[in-house]
Design an enzyme around this catalytic site. Structure first.
Site, PDB file in Angstrom:
ATOM      1  N   SER A 112       4.801   4.721 -15.234  1.00 12.35           N
ATOM      2  CA  SER A 112       4.470   6.131 -15.470  1.00 12.35           C
ATOM      3  C   SER A 112       5.623   6.759 -16.241  1.00 12.35           C
ATOM      4  O   SER A 112       6.770   6.294 -16.147  1.00 12.35           O
ATOM      5  CB  SER A 112       4.305   6.835 -14.122  1.00 12.35           C
ATOM      6  OG  SER A 112       4.214   8.241 -14.298  1.00 12.35           O
TER       7      SER A 112
ATOM      8  N   TYR B 155       7.715   9.433  -5.599  1.00 14.19           N
ATOM      9  CA  TYR B 155       6.996   8.823  -6.728  1.00 14.19           C
ATOM     10  C   TYR B 155       7.980   8.415  -7.833  1.00 14.19           C
ATOM     11  O   TYR B 155       7.898   7.309  -8.372  1.00 14.19           O
ATOM     12  CB  TYR B 155       5.957   9.810  -7.258  1.00 14.19           C
ATOM     13  CG  TYR B 155       4.983   9.218  -8.247  1.00 14.19           C
ATOM     14  CD1 TYR B 155       4.105   8.210  -7.870  1.00 14.19           C
ATOM     15  CD2 TYR B 155       4.920   9.684  -9.564  1.00 14.19           C
ATOM     16  CE1 TYR B 155       3.200   7.677  -8.779  1.00 14.19           C
ATOM     17  CE2 TYR B 155       4.013   9.158 -10.475  1.00 14.19           C
ATOM     18  CZ  TYR B 155       3.155   8.152 -10.076  1.00 14.19           C
ATOM     19  OH  TYR B 155       2.260   7.616 -10.970  1.00 14.19           O
TER      20      TYR B 155
HETATM   21  P1  NAP Z   1      -6.633   6.042  -8.537  1.00 14.63           P
HETATM   22  O1  NAP Z   1      -7.795   6.531  -9.335  1.00 14.63           O
HETATM   23  O2  NAP Z   1      -6.231   6.784  -7.300  1.00 14.63           O
HETATM   24  O3  NAP Z   1      -6.874   4.494  -8.172  1.00 14.63           O
HETATM   25  C1  NAP Z   1      -5.916   3.791  -7.434  1.00 14.63           C
HETATM   26  C2  NAP Z   1      -6.424   2.374  -7.156  1.00 14.63           C
HETATM   27  O4  NAP Z   1      -5.405   1.670  -6.406  1.00 14.63           O
HETATM   28  C3  NAP Z   1      -7.678   2.364  -6.299  1.00 14.63           C
HETATM   29  O5  NAP Z   1      -8.491   1.268  -6.681  1.00 14.63           O
HETATM   30  C4  NAP Z   1      -7.128   2.149  -4.885  1.00 14.63           C
HETATM   31  O6  NAP Z   1      -8.131   1.604  -4.049  1.00 14.63           O
HETATM   32  C5  NAP Z   1      -5.978   1.168  -5.192  1.00 14.63           C
HETATM   33  N1  NAP Z   1      -4.927   1.104  -4.176  1.00 14.63           N
HETATM   34  C6  NAP Z   1      -4.169   2.123  -3.681  1.00 14.63           C
HETATM   35  N2  NAP Z   1      -3.335   1.647  -2.726  1.00 14.63           N
HETATM   36  C7  NAP Z   1      -3.554   0.315  -2.636  1.00 14.63           C
HETATM   37  C8  NAP Z   1      -3.019  -0.728  -1.820  1.00 14.63           C
HETATM   38  N3  NAP Z   1      -2.064  -0.502  -0.892  1.00 14.63           N
HETATM   39  N4  NAP Z   1      -3.477  -1.989  -1.986  1.00 14.63           N
HETATM   40  C9  NAP Z   1      -4.450  -2.237  -2.890  1.00 14.63           C
HETATM   41  N5  NAP Z   1      -4.996  -1.308  -3.691  1.00 14.63           N
HETATM   42  C10 NAP Z   1      -4.557  -0.040  -3.549  1.00 14.63           C
HETATM   43  O7  NAP Z   1      -5.296   6.005  -9.427  1.00 14.63           O
HETATM   44  P2  NAP Z   1      -5.089   5.934 -11.023  1.00 14.63           P
HETATM   45  O8  NAP Z   1      -4.868   7.296 -11.536  1.00 14.63           O
HETATM   46  O9  NAP Z   1      -6.118   5.070 -11.659  1.00 14.63           O
HETATM   47  O10 NAP Z   1      -3.646   5.228 -11.070  1.00 14.63           O
HETATM   48  C11 NAP Z   1      -3.464   3.841 -11.341  1.00 14.63           C
HETATM   49  C12 NAP Z   1      -2.006   3.608 -11.679  1.00 14.63           C
HETATM   50  O11 NAP Z   1      -1.634   4.400 -12.791  1.00 14.63           O
HETATM   51  C13 NAP Z   1      -1.011   3.966 -10.563  1.00 14.63           C
HETATM   52  O12 NAP Z   1       0.017   3.001 -10.509  1.00 14.63           O
HETATM   53  C14 NAP Z   1      -0.457   5.306 -11.003  1.00 14.63           C
HETATM   54  O13 NAP Z   1       0.842   5.522 -10.478  1.00 14.63           O
HETATM   55  C15 NAP Z   1      -0.447   5.114 -12.505  1.00 14.63           C
HETATM   56  N6  NAP Z   1      -0.439   6.362 -13.264  1.00 14.63           N
HETATM   57  C16 NAP Z   1      -1.430   7.286 -13.084  1.00 14.63           C
HETATM   58  C17 NAP Z   1      -1.394   8.471 -13.818  1.00 14.63           C
HETATM   59  C18 NAP Z   1      -2.440   9.534 -13.670  1.00 14.63           C
HETATM   60  O14 NAP Z   1      -2.205  10.678 -14.150  1.00 14.63           O
HETATM   61  N7  NAP Z   1      -3.597   9.246 -13.066  1.00 14.63           N
HETATM   62  C19 NAP Z   1      -0.332   8.705 -14.718  1.00 14.63           C
HETATM   63  C20 NAP Z   1       0.654   7.731 -14.877  1.00 14.63           C
HETATM   64  C21 NAP Z   1       0.577   6.560 -14.142  1.00 14.63           C
HETATM   65  P3  NAP Z   1      -8.074   1.721  -2.430  1.00 14.63           P
HETATM   66  O15 NAP Z   1      -7.721   3.140  -2.111  1.00 14.63           O
HETATM   67  O16 NAP Z   1      -9.427   1.310  -1.969  1.00 14.63           O
HETATM   68  O17 NAP Z   1      -7.017   0.750  -1.992  1.00 14.63           O
END
Ligand code: NAP
Length: 247
Positions: free
Chosen positions: A145, A158
């Site tokens: 990120s 975070y």
């Molecule tokens: P999201 O929509 O909340 O999806 C998160 C995914 O991770 C879900 O499939 C969730 O499924 C899984 N997960 C969470 N905890 C877990 C665990 N302990 N074991 C296995 N699976 C787990 O999040 P997203 O926005 O797509 O984010 C994905 C990545 O991008 C993250 O690393 C985040 O830090 C990064 N990111 C996001 C943004 C943003 O603005 N959205 C920006 C920069 C970086 P379950 O809950 O069923 O486990």
């Protein structure tokens, strides 16, 4: 550039039931690779894997896994080897956010963020690298990120996890590059998912977040990386919305 053909390859994508992970898994599956997707919620994962399997030329399987548990991660990689006998691509995408000043973060929340965003990535890499080394090639793509280089108030947990992930990723890249294993860190700014974070629309109408990156933008970047010739290694990729609201 011709469409990328990943037929015969196998990818593991963590946190693939929704959001960025789902978009990455879909792009890799459409390129012909077999994909093993993981997340904790088994029913959401099963539904997501079935949707992708229907459109993929390879096989897409969902394997429930809590990345905070080393034994579960070991079984995730074993499962992949049992089905496909290889791991060519590992996308460490799963992550959670928690945003509060340090003295308001409870210990369990701190643990959840660090154990998911950092420990879980280490476990998956530790288990996958021997299989990549055995074949003399592989690609590990960690979804970091911009919070991995830009601290902000309320971001201690975070920020710590994502700063740590960047350091981990770049050190690991130096460990394994001579084994033919490439390692990259993709560092997005705000992406329109249900992830809860500062500036997130977490559940509110998507139109309020029109300026944000879309999950498919990150997936496109991952496919672009995978298309590079083996001599080239883009190791740190920052991606940001081109026109965020003016401050
Ligand atoms: P999201 O929509 O909340 O999806 C998160 C995914 O991770 C879900 O499939 C969730 O499924 C899984 N997960 C969470 N905890 C877990 C665990 N302990 N074991 C296995 N699976 C787990 O999040 P997203 O926005 O797509 O984010 C994905 C990545 O991008 C993250 O690393 C985040 O830090 C990064 N990111 C996001 C943004 C943003 O603005 N959205 C920006 C920069 C970086 P379950 O809950 O069923 O486990």
């Amino acid at each position: 550039m011709p469409d990328l053909d990943l037929s015969g390859k196998t990818a593991i994508v963590t946190g693939a039931s929704k959001g960025i992970g789902f978009a990455i898994a879909a792009s890799i599956a459409r390129s012909g690779a077999n994909v093993v997707m993981c997340a904790r919620n088994a029913s959401e994962l099963e539904e997501a894997a079935a949707r992708l399997d229907a459109l993929a030329s390879g096989t897409v399987l969902g394997r429930p896994c809590d990345l905070r548990e080393y034994d579960e991660v070991r079984r995730l990689v074993d499962f992949t080897i049992e089905h496909f006998d290889r791991v060519d691509i590992l996308v460490n995408n799963a992550g959670v956010g928690a945003f509060a000043p340090v003295d308001d973060i409870d210990v369990e929340t701190w643990r959840q963020v660090i154990e998911t965003n950092l420990n879980g990535v280490f476990y998956a890499c530790r288990e996958s690298i021997p299989h990549m080394r055995r074949r003399g090639s592989g690609w590990i793509i960690n979804i970091g990120s911009l919070a991995g280089k830009n601290p902000f108030a309320g971001g201690a947990a975070y920020n710590a996890s994502k700063f740590g992930l960047l350091g981990f990723t770049e050190a690991m890249m130096l460990d394994v590059r001579h084994d033919g294993i490439r390692v990259s860190c993709v560092m997005p700014g705000s992406v329109a998912t249900h992830f809860s974070g500062p500036g997130s629309h977490g559940g509110k109408s998507a139109s309020a977040a029109d300026w944000k990156l879309q999950p498919e933008d990150i997936a496109e970047m991952v496919l672009d990386l995978l298309a590079f010739d083996s001599r080239a290694l883009p190791s740190r990729i920052e991606m940001r919305p081109s026109q965020p609201p003016k401050k």
